[in-house]
Design a protein around this motif. Structure first.
Motif, PDB file in Angstrom:
ATOM      1  N   GLY A   4       0.850  -1.232   0.008  1.00 56.48           N
ATOM      2  CA  GLY A   4       0.044   0.245  -0.235  1.00 56.48           C
ATOM      3  C   GLY A   4       1.070   1.235  -0.120  1.00 56.48           C
ATOM      4  N   PRO A   5       0.167   2.475  -0.117  1.00 58.23           N
ATOM      5  CA  PRO A   5       0.783   3.629  -0.007  1.00 58.23           C
ATOM      6  C   PRO A   5       1.488   3.734   1.362  1.00 58.23           C
ATOM      7  CG  PRO A   5      -1.450   4.065   0.227  1.00 58.23           C
ATOM      8  CD  PRO A   5      -1.222   2.602  -0.002  1.00 58.23           C
ATOM      9  N   ASN A   6       2.690   4.809   1.289  1.00 57.34           N
ATOM     10  CA  ASN A   6       3.202   5.306   2.396  1.00 57.34           C
ATOM     11  C   ASN A   6       3.720   4.182   3.433  1.00 57.34           C
ATOM     12  OD1 ASN A   6       2.336   7.969   2.070  1.00 57.34           O
ATOM     13  ND2 ASN A   6       0.420   7.483   2.573  1.00 57.34           N
ATOM     14  N   ALA A   7       4.421   3.350   2.725  1.00 58.58           N
ATOM     15  CA  ALA A   7       4.772   1.946   3.145  1.00 58.58           C
ATOM     16  C   ALA A   7       6.121   2.212   3.973  1.00 58.58           C
ATOM     17  CB  ALA A   7       5.191   0.789   2.260  1.00 58.58           C
ATOM     18  N   PRO A   8       6.238   1.587   5.156  1.00 61.47           N
ATOM     19  CA  PRO A   8       7.400   1.986   6.001  1.00 61.47           C
ATOM     20  C   PRO A   8       8.558   1.070   5.347  1.00 61.47           C
ATOM     21  CG  PRO A   8       6.026   0.270   7.228  1.00 61.47           C
ATOM     22  CD  PRO A   8       5.325   0.796   5.836  1.00 61.47           C
ATOM     23  N   LYS A 177      16.796  -4.043  14.905  1.00 60.50           N
ATOM     24  CA  LYS A 177      17.452  -2.686  14.405  1.00 60.50           C
ATOM     25  C   LYS A 177      16.229  -1.607  14.286  1.00 60.50           C
ATOM     26  CE  LYS A 177      22.004  -3.763  14.607  1.00 60.50           C
ATOM     27  NZ  LYS A 177      22.720  -3.186  15.725  1.00 60.50           N
ATOM     28  N   HIS A 178      14.922  -1.911  14.655  1.00 55.84           N
ATOM     29  CA  HIS A 178      14.028  -1.172  14.216  1.00 55.84           C
ATOM     30  C   HIS A 178      14.035   0.431  14.739  1.00 55.84           C
ATOM     31  CE1 HIS A 178      12.650  -2.687  18.479  1.00 55.84           C
ATOM     32  NE2 HIS A 178      12.097  -1.678  18.384  1.00 55.84           N
ATOM     33  N   GLU A 179      14.745   0.340  16.019  1.00 51.16           N
ATOM     34  CA  GLU A 179      14.915   1.942  16.397  1.00 51.16           C
ATOM     35  C   GLU A 179      15.740   2.798  15.756  1.00 51.16           C
ATOM     36  OE1 GLU A 179      16.177   1.400  20.341  1.00 51.16           O
ATOM     37  OE2 GLU A 179      14.071   0.828  21.201  1.00 51.16           O
ATOM     38  N   THR A 180      16.753   2.116  14.811  1.00 50.22           N
ATOM     39  CA  THR A 180      17.525   2.990  14.106  1.00 50.22           C
ATOM     40  C   THR A 180      17.556   2.875  12.356  1.00 50.22           C
ATOM     41  OG1 THR A 180      19.232   1.310  14.435  1.00 50.22           O
ATOM     42  CG2 THR A 180      19.206   3.040  15.846  1.00 50.22           C
ATOM     43  N   LEU A 181      16.532   2.322  11.880  1.00 51.87           N
ATOM     44  CA  LEU A 181      16.366   1.818  10.556  1.00 51.87           C
ATOM     45  C   LEU A 181      15.793   3.168   9.672  1.00 51.87           C
ATOM     46  CD1 LEU A 181      14.963  -1.562  10.455  1.00 51.87           C
ATOM     47  CD2 LEU A 181      17.077  -0.901   9.716  1.00 51.87           C
ATOM     48  N   ASP A 182      15.205   4.062  10.210  1.00 46.38           N
ATOM     49  CA  ASP A 182      14.664   4.967   9.531  1.00 46.38           C
ATOM     50  C   ASP A 182      15.826   5.552   8.675  1.00 46.38           C
ATOM     51  OD1 ASP A 182      12.668   6.914   8.590  1.00 46.38           O
ATOM     52  OD2 ASP A 182      13.175   8.256  10.376  1.00 46.38           O
ATOM     53  N   GLY A 183      15.425   5.618   7.364  1.00 46.69           N
ATOM     54  CA  GLY A 183      16.451   6.194   6.730  1.00 46.69           C
ATOM     55  C   GLY A 183      17.338   5.307   5.760  1.00 46.69           C
ATOM     56  N   GLN A 184      17.351   4.127   6.346  1.00 47.84           N
ATOM     57  CA  GLN A 184      18.454   3.102   5.800  1.00 47.84           C
ATOM     58  C   GLN A 184      18.074   2.169   4.648  1.00 47.84           C
ATOM     59  OE1 GLN A 184      20.236   1.485   9.427  1.00 47.84           O
ATOM     60  NE2 GLN A 184      21.390   3.350   9.263  1.00 47.84           N
ATOM     61  N   LYS A 203      14.175   1.004   0.882  1.00 47.44           N
ATOM     62  CA  LYS A 203      14.600   1.970   1.949  1.00 47.44           C
ATOM     63  C   LYS A 203      13.463   2.163   2.840  1.00 47.44           C
ATOM     64  CE  LYS A 203      17.744   5.475   2.012  1.00 47.44           C
ATOM     65  NZ  LYS A 203      17.904   6.208   1.120  1.00 47.44           N
ATOM     66  N   ILE A 204      14.275   2.008   3.911  1.00 48.53           N
ATOM     67  CA  ILE A 204      13.047   2.003   5.210  1.00 48.53           C
ATOM     68  C   ILE A 204      12.534   3.262   6.020  1.00 48.53           C
ATOM     69  CG2 ILE A 204      12.983   0.909   7.601  1.00 48.53           C
ATOM     70  CD1 ILE A 204      13.254  -1.274   5.272  1.00 48.53           C
ATOM     71  N   PRO A 210      -0.804   2.334  12.287  1.00 46.37           N
ATOM     72  CA  PRO A 210      -0.161   1.053  12.692  1.00 46.37           C
ATOM     73  C   PRO A 210       0.937   0.761  12.174  1.00 46.37           C
ATOM     74  CG  PRO A 210      -2.222   0.505  11.735  1.00 46.37           C
ATOM     75  CD  PRO A 210      -2.162   1.844  11.427  1.00 46.37           C
ATOM     76  N   PHE A 211       1.223   1.263  10.858  1.00 46.69           N
ATOM     77  CA  PHE A 211       2.531   0.308  10.258  1.00 46.69           C
ATOM     78  C   PHE A 211       3.676   1.080  10.425  1.00 46.69           C
ATOM     79  CE2 PHE A 211      -1.479  -0.212   7.958  1.00 46.69           C
ATOM     80  CZ  PHE A 211      -1.830  -1.677   7.888  1.00 46.69           C
ATOM     81  N   THR A 212       4.144   1.401  11.771  1.00 52.10           N
ATOM     82  CA  THR A 212       5.461   1.553  12.239  1.00 52.10           C
ATOM     83  C   THR A 212       6.282   0.687  12.560  1.00 52.10           C
ATOM     84  OG1 THR A 212       4.732   1.826  14.230  1.00 52.10           O
ATOM     85  CG2 THR A 212       4.374   3.731  13.210  1.00 52.10           C
ATOM     86  N   LEU A 213       7.451   0.932  12.282  1.00 51.68           N
ATOM     87  CA  LEU A 213       8.461  -0.168  12.530  1.00 51.68           C
ATOM     88  C   LEU A 213       8.509  -0.749  13.912  1.00 51.68           C
ATOM     89  CD1 LEU A 213      11.739   1.429  10.810  1.00 51.68           C
ATOM     90  CD2 LEU A 213      10.102  -0.320   9.913  1.00 51.68           C
TER      91      LEU A 213
END
Length: 302
Positions: A4-8, A177-184, A203-204, A210-213
Motif C-alpha cells: 500500500g501507499p506510505n509504506a515503511p 534494528k527497528h529503532e535506528t532503521l529510519d532512512g536506511q 528504503k526503510i 499502525p504500520f510503524t517499525l
C-alpha cells in the motif's frame, strides 16, 4: 505481506538486478517424493554466479541513476536467501571481492593488497579457490558483523525455510534494528534453484501507526515465539519425518496432530478424503488465552 501507499518498507524500483539460467542444481523429478535431488557443489556455485550477475546489474543501474559508484558501503544491511549460514558468509565475502574487482580502491588499502593475488583468476577459478574464499571472508568479517549479523537470528534458529528465508532475514533486521532503521537501505538477494534470482533494495522509513517499525516489531514478537517452541528428542523428530513421508501424496486419512502444541487461532489439517480434498479447522481462542499470542497485523486484538 501488505502492499500500500506510505509504506515503511519501500522498494527502490529503479535498482534491480536479475539473473536466470537453465540448470539442474536442485530439482524434484520424482513427484511421488517430497524430497529434491540436489547437486550440492553445483548448487553453491550457481548461487554465487547468480549473486555476481545480479550485483553487477544492480550496481550498473544504481551508478547510471545516481551518477556515483556503488559499493557495499551504500547498503546499511543485506538480507540473503539463507539455506544455511555458511553460504551467507561466503556470499557476503563474494560481494566484497566484486567490489574489489570493479573498483579496487573501494575496499580499502589493506583489503586491496590482500586480494590483489587473486585479481588474475578467471571467474570459474574464483568460485573454486579456497584461498580466495578464506581471505575474502577474513577481510569481510567487520562488515559482516555490522551488515549481515543483524539478519541471521531467524534463519539460524528455524533452519532452511526456502523462499521464506529471505523475508525471515528481513524480519530479523527489523526485530534487531527497528529503532535506528529510519532512512536506511536494505539489499535483498532472492534465489530459486533452476534458476532465477534477483537483487533488489528497500528504503526503510519509520512509517505511520499502525504500520510503524516499532509496531511491526511488537506484532511479530519474534523472541517470545522462539522462546515458546517445544523441545523434542531426536528420535521423536525422526519418527515425525517418517510419518510425514508416509502421508505425502496420500488420501483418505484423518490427521492425528497434537493440538496442544498449536498456538490459539492456528489452522490445522483435519483430514484428506478419498478425492484428495483437504479439510481444515482452527484452534479455538478461549477467554483464558494470552491475546499477545493472537495479535492482528494492525496491532489490535480480537
Amino acid at each position: 505481506m501488505l502492499i500500500g501507499p506510505n509504506a515503511p518498507i519501500a522498494i527502490e524500483s529503479k535498482y534491480r538486478g536479475t539473473h536466470m539460467a537453465h540448470v539442474y542444481d536442485f530439482y524434484k523429478p520424482n513427484l511421488a517424493s517430497e524430497y529434491p535431488v540436489v547437486d550440492g557443489k553445483l548448487s553453491q556455485t550457481c548461487y554465487l554466479m547468480a549473486l555476481d550477475s545480479c550485483y553487477k546489474r544492480f550496481c550498473n543501474k544504481f551508478e547510471k541513476e545516481e551518477g556515483r559508484q556503488f559499493s557495499l558501503l551504500e547498503a546499511d544491511y543485506i538480507a540473503f536467501h539463507s539455506p544455511y549460514n555458511k553460504l551467507v558468509q561466503k556470499s557476503f565475502a563474494r560481494l566484497l571481492f566484486n567490489d574489489f574487482s570493479r573498483h579496487a580502491r573501494s575496499v580499502g588499502k589493506d583489503a586491496q593488497e590482500k586480494l590483489e593475488p587473486f585479481a588474475s583468476l578467471s571467474e570459474e577459478d574464483s568460485y573454486n579457490s579456497r584461498d580466495l574464499e578464506k581471505v575474502s571472508q577474513q577481510l569481510a568479517k567487520p562488515l559482516y558483523d555490522a551488515k549481515i549479523q543483524p539478519s541471521t537470528l531467524l534463519p539460524k534458529q528455524v533452519g532452511n525455510m526456502y523462499t521464506a528465508s529471505l523475508y525471515a532475514a528481513l524480519a530479523t533486521i527489523i526485530h534487531n534494528k527497528h529503532e535506528t532503521l529510519d532512512g536506511q537501505r536494505v539489499l535483498m538477494f532472492s534465489y530459486g534453484s533452476g534458476l532465477a534470482s534477483t537483487l533488489f533494495s528497500f528504503k526503510i522509513r519509520e512509517g505511520q501507526f499502525p504500520f510503524t517499525l516499532s509496531n511491526i516489531t511488537e506484532v511479530m514478537d519474534i523472541q517470545s515465539k522462539l522462546d515458546s517452541r517445544h523441545e523434542f528428542l531426536p528420535e521423536d523428530f525422526v519418527e515425525n519425518l517418517k510419518r510425514m513421508e508416509t502421508l505425502y501424496g496420500a488420501k483418505d486419512f484423518v490427521s492425528t496432530s497434537q493440538l496442544s502444541f498449536l498456538r490459539p487461532g492456528a489452522f490445522y489439517l483435519t483430514k484428506v478424503d478419498s478425492m484428495y480434498r483437504r479439510f481444515y479447522s482452527r484452534k479455538i481462542i478461549s477467554a483464558g488465552d494470552n491475546f499477545e499470542n493472537s495479535k492482528l497485523a494492525n496491532g489490535t486484538t480480537p
